[in-house]
Design a protein around this motif. Structure first.
Motif, PDB file in Angstrom:
ATOM      1  N   SER A  63       0.839  -1.205   0.000  1.00 59.43           N
ATOM      2  CA  SER A  63       0.000   0.000   0.000  1.00 59.43           C
ATOM      3  C   SER A  63       0.869   1.249   0.000  1.00 59.43           C
ATOM      4  CB  SER A  63      -0.942   0.017   1.210  1.00 59.43           C
ATOM      5  OG  SER A  63      -0.213  -0.030   2.418  1.00 59.43           O
ATOM      6  N   LYS A  64       0.250   2.354  -0.391  1.00 61.18           N
ATOM      7  CA  LYS A  64       0.961   3.630  -0.453  1.00 61.18           C
ATOM      8  C   LYS A  64      -0.047   4.771  -0.405  1.00 61.18           C
ATOM      9  CE  LYS A  64       2.687   5.104  -4.403  1.00 61.18           C
ATOM     10  NZ  LYS A  64       3.581   5.259  -5.594  1.00 61.18           N
ATOM     11  N   SER A 167       1.477   1.873 -17.962  1.00 58.95           N
ATOM     12  CA  SER A 167       2.298   0.699 -18.248  1.00 58.95           C
ATOM     13  C   SER A 167       2.269  -0.317 -17.118  1.00 58.95           C
ATOM     14  CB  SER A 167       3.746   1.120 -18.523  1.00 58.95           C
ATOM     15  OG  SER A 167       4.290   1.781 -17.399  1.00 58.95           O
ATOM     16  N   ALA A 168       1.816   0.104 -15.916  1.00 50.91           N
ATOM     17  CA  ALA A 168       1.738  -0.837 -14.802  1.00 50.91           C
ATOM     18  C   ALA A 168       0.739  -1.931 -15.133  1.00 50.91           C
ATOM     19  CB  ALA A 168       1.322  -0.111 -13.518  1.00 50.91           C
ATOM     20  N   PRO A 396       1.704   0.907  -5.960  1.00 51.41           N
ATOM     21  CA  PRO A 396       2.872   0.029  -5.880  1.00 51.41           C
ATOM     22  C   PRO A 396       2.606  -1.288  -6.600  1.00 51.41           C
ATOM     23  CG  PRO A 396       1.676   0.024  -3.806  1.00 51.41           C
ATOM     24  CD  PRO A 396       1.041   1.083  -4.659  1.00 51.41           C
ATOM     25  N   ALA A 397       3.654  -2.020  -6.904  1.00 48.89           N
ATOM     26  CA  ALA A 397       3.511  -3.290  -7.594  1.00 48.89           C
ATOM     27  C   ALA A 397       2.958  -4.353  -6.643  1.00 48.89           C
ATOM     28  CB  ALA A 397       4.862  -3.727  -8.147  1.00 48.89           C
ATOM     29  N   PHE A 398       2.410  -5.413  -7.227  1.00 49.87           N
ATOM     30  CA  PHE A 398       2.009  -6.554  -6.422  1.00 49.87           C
ATOM     31  C   PHE A 398       3.242  -7.223  -5.811  1.00 49.87           C
ATOM     32  CE2 PHE A 398      -1.667  -6.255  -9.301  1.00 49.87           C
ATOM     33  CZ  PHE A 398      -2.715  -6.342  -8.390  1.00 49.87           C
ATOM     34  N   TYR A 399       3.051  -7.852  -4.669  1.00 52.01           N
ATOM     35  CA  TYR A 399       4.148  -8.524  -3.981  1.00 52.01           C
ATOM     36  C   TYR A 399       4.660  -9.695  -4.816  1.00 52.01           C
ATOM     37  CZ  TYR A 399       6.561 -11.572  -0.684  1.00 52.01           C
ATOM     38  OH  TYR A 399       7.481 -12.380  -0.069  1.00 52.01           O
ATOM     39  N   THR A 400       5.964  -9.782  -4.956  1.00 48.80           N
ATOM     40  CA  THR A 400       6.608 -10.929  -5.607  1.00 48.80           C
ATOM     41  C   THR A 400       7.826 -11.326  -4.791  1.00 48.80           C
ATOM     42  OG1 THR A 400       7.985  -9.492  -7.011  1.00 48.80           O
ATOM     43  CG2 THR A 400       5.874 -10.255  -7.930  1.00 48.80           C
ATOM     44  N   LYS A 409      -4.357 -10.368  -6.933  1.00 45.97           N
ATOM     45  CA  LYS A 409      -5.808 -10.472  -6.719  1.00 45.97           C
ATOM     46  C   LYS A 409      -6.520  -9.165  -7.043  1.00 45.97           C
ATOM     47  CE  LYS A 409      -7.470 -13.695  -5.531  1.00 45.97           C
ATOM     48  NZ  LYS A 409      -7.913 -14.855  -6.337  1.00 45.97           N
ATOM     49  N   ASN A 410      -6.449  -8.188  -6.156  1.00 49.44           N
ATOM     50  CA  ASN A 410      -7.197  -6.958  -6.406  1.00 49.44           C
ATOM     51  C   ASN A 410      -6.350  -5.725  -6.111  1.00 49.44           C
ATOM     52  OD1 ASN A 410      -7.650  -6.238  -3.483  1.00 49.44           O
ATOM     53  ND2 ASN A 410      -8.823  -8.137  -3.526  1.00 49.44           N
ATOM     54  N   SER A 411      -6.784  -4.616  -6.679  1.00 49.75           N
ATOM     55  CA  SER A 411      -6.122  -3.323  -6.480  1.00 49.75           C
ATOM     56  C   SER A 411      -7.202  -2.280  -6.216  1.00 49.75           C
ATOM     57  CB  SER A 411      -5.314  -2.947  -7.728  1.00 49.75           C
ATOM     58  OG  SER A 411      -4.697  -1.684  -7.587  1.00 49.75           O
TER      59      SER A 411
END
Length: 422
Positions: A63-64, A167-168, A396-400, A409-411
């Motif tokens: 989150s941000k 582009s995200a 922010p990007a999804f966790y990897t 899953k969701n944003s």
């Protein structure tokens, strides 16, 4: 004699100035407090039984919170002017720069103030308008005109996200990021005159400005010399607007990559159709979009041992509405996108994996304090399925993690802001 020459020079300058019928400074300053949250399911070790590791699914959130710009309208600073040449002929210029008013930088690469939104000079008359420079592409117009949120802020429709405006997620979902999605540089455009009974239209051709060699065998090998076809755009849009109805269709081809020695060229073909109808108490919006990477090649290729080539595509839909309420406006949009053939030729021929897809709900309210100043609030949520990983622009990007299976899953996101135009 000197006084006479000075007087003549002054009259000449005055004559030039009077011929310039208008020069306007304009702009938008839009700032918002924005929050973003992305949820990912990860397969992690949760314990052991008799020394045997036990794995389970754990939800991880990134989150941000940030001060952002352009949540309602794109922040910009511009200059435009028109000179009346007589006989119905006019010359015009338009210089418009994007700005990040949260930190004072420009939106162009490098952060400096550049006229990256629009930079054109044009000649217009009864024949229409011929425009040269950097300008909006015909295929972008439907995505923004028929979006209740105008492709701004967290409410931006998924058609726009999937086609490269944000582009995200666009590239990582297996499709492509398109740097000519919203605007094309080095373009020549033609616009129909406005007196055609509601019909309107435009065509555009953008030069790639790459060096070519004759004979072609002398083409040098380092990139970008072998990418000589990339950067070209050609497209058009035609529509009809009369009273409460507005409907338009657009088609464009953007060359995103090429390789002289292999003999292939990748084109991003985009078609969209949009419409809106204003009933007074509610204005309805709708759009359909289909974008596909097409590969022209001199010889068949094999990918992962499978004969043939995957040509990924993204289909999108949008339904939306705006409802005026006193000095305000309620905005709602539902958009969805489905990818096809993004996992390579093996999936294309055998459908080993399901096609990624996502949908998005957005709800907002705009309260107009005056004709130029407005307060706004927007909330939105994206639901990803089958490997899609679309997010809100700026989130922010999804966790990897290495060697950890993860599933986006969701944003979710929100904008709370103020917009002032001048």
């Amino acid at each position: 004699m000197k006084k006479s020459l000075v007087a003549l020079a002054a009259l000449a300058v005055a004559g030039v100035a009077s011929a310039q019928s208008s020069v306007t400074l304009f702009g938008v300053v839009d700032a918002a407090i924005s929050g973003y949250s992305n949820k990912t399911d990860a397969t992690l070790q949760v314990g052991t039984i008799n020394g045997v590791p036990i794995f389970g699914t754990q939800s991880i959130t990134t989150s941000k919170t940030a001060l952002t710009s352009s949540g309602y309208n794109s922040s910009r600073l511009g200059f435009r002017g028109t000179e009346d040449l007589g006989g119905g002929l006019a010359a015009s210029f338009w210089l418009e720069a994007g700005i990040n008013n949260d930190d004072g930088t420009g939106t162009a690469t490098g952060g400096g103030l550049q006229f990256n939104r629009r930079s054109t000079v044009s000649l217009s008359g009864n024949f229409g308008e011929v425009r040269l420079g950097r300008d909006y592409t015909p295929t972008f117009w439907n995505d923004t005109v028929f979006d209740p949120f105008g492709t701004n802020g967290v409410g931006t429709n998924l058609i726009s996200t999937a086609n490269g405006y944000s582009s995200a997620g666009a590239a990582s979902s297996g499709f492509t990021a398109n740097n000519q999605y919203s605007r094309a540089s080095n373009s020549v455009g033609y616009f129909l005159p406005p007196n055609l009974g509601g019909f309107y239209g435009q065509v555009m051709y953008a030069f790639n400005e790459k060096t070519t060699f004759d004979p072609g065998a002398l083409t040098t090998t380092p990139v970008p010399a072998i990418n000589g076809r990339a950067g070209r755009y050609v497209g058009g849009r035609v529509g009809y607007a009369n009273g409460p109805l507005d409907v338009a269709a657009a088609y464009g081809v953007s060359t995103v990559a090429s390789n002289f020695f292999v003999g292939n060229t990748q084109n991003l073909d985009t078609f969209n159709l949009g419409a809106s109808y204003d009933f007074g108490v509610v204005k309805l919006f709708g759009e359909y979009s289909n974008a596909k990477i097409k590969l022209d090649q001199s010889a068949p290729l094999t990918i992962n041992g499978v004969f043939g080539v995957s040509e990924p595509s993204a289909q999108g839909w949008l339904l939306g509405a705006t409802v005026p309420v006193g000095p305000g406006l309620i905005r709602f949009a539902y958009s969805a996108v489905k990818y096809k053939d993004t996992l390579g030729a093996r999936n294309q021929f055998f459908q080993v994996f399901p096609d990624p897809k996502a949908d998005k709900f957005a709800l907002g309210y705009v309260h107009n304090l005056s004709k130029r100043t407005a307060l706004y609030a927007t909330v939105a949520r994206i639901n990803n399925k089958d490997g899609a990983d679309l997010t809100m622009g700026g989130s922010p990007a999804f966790y990897t993690a290495t060697n950890v299976p993860t599933t986006p899953k969701n944003s979710t996101g929100y904008d709370l802001g103020i917009r002032h135009a001048f």
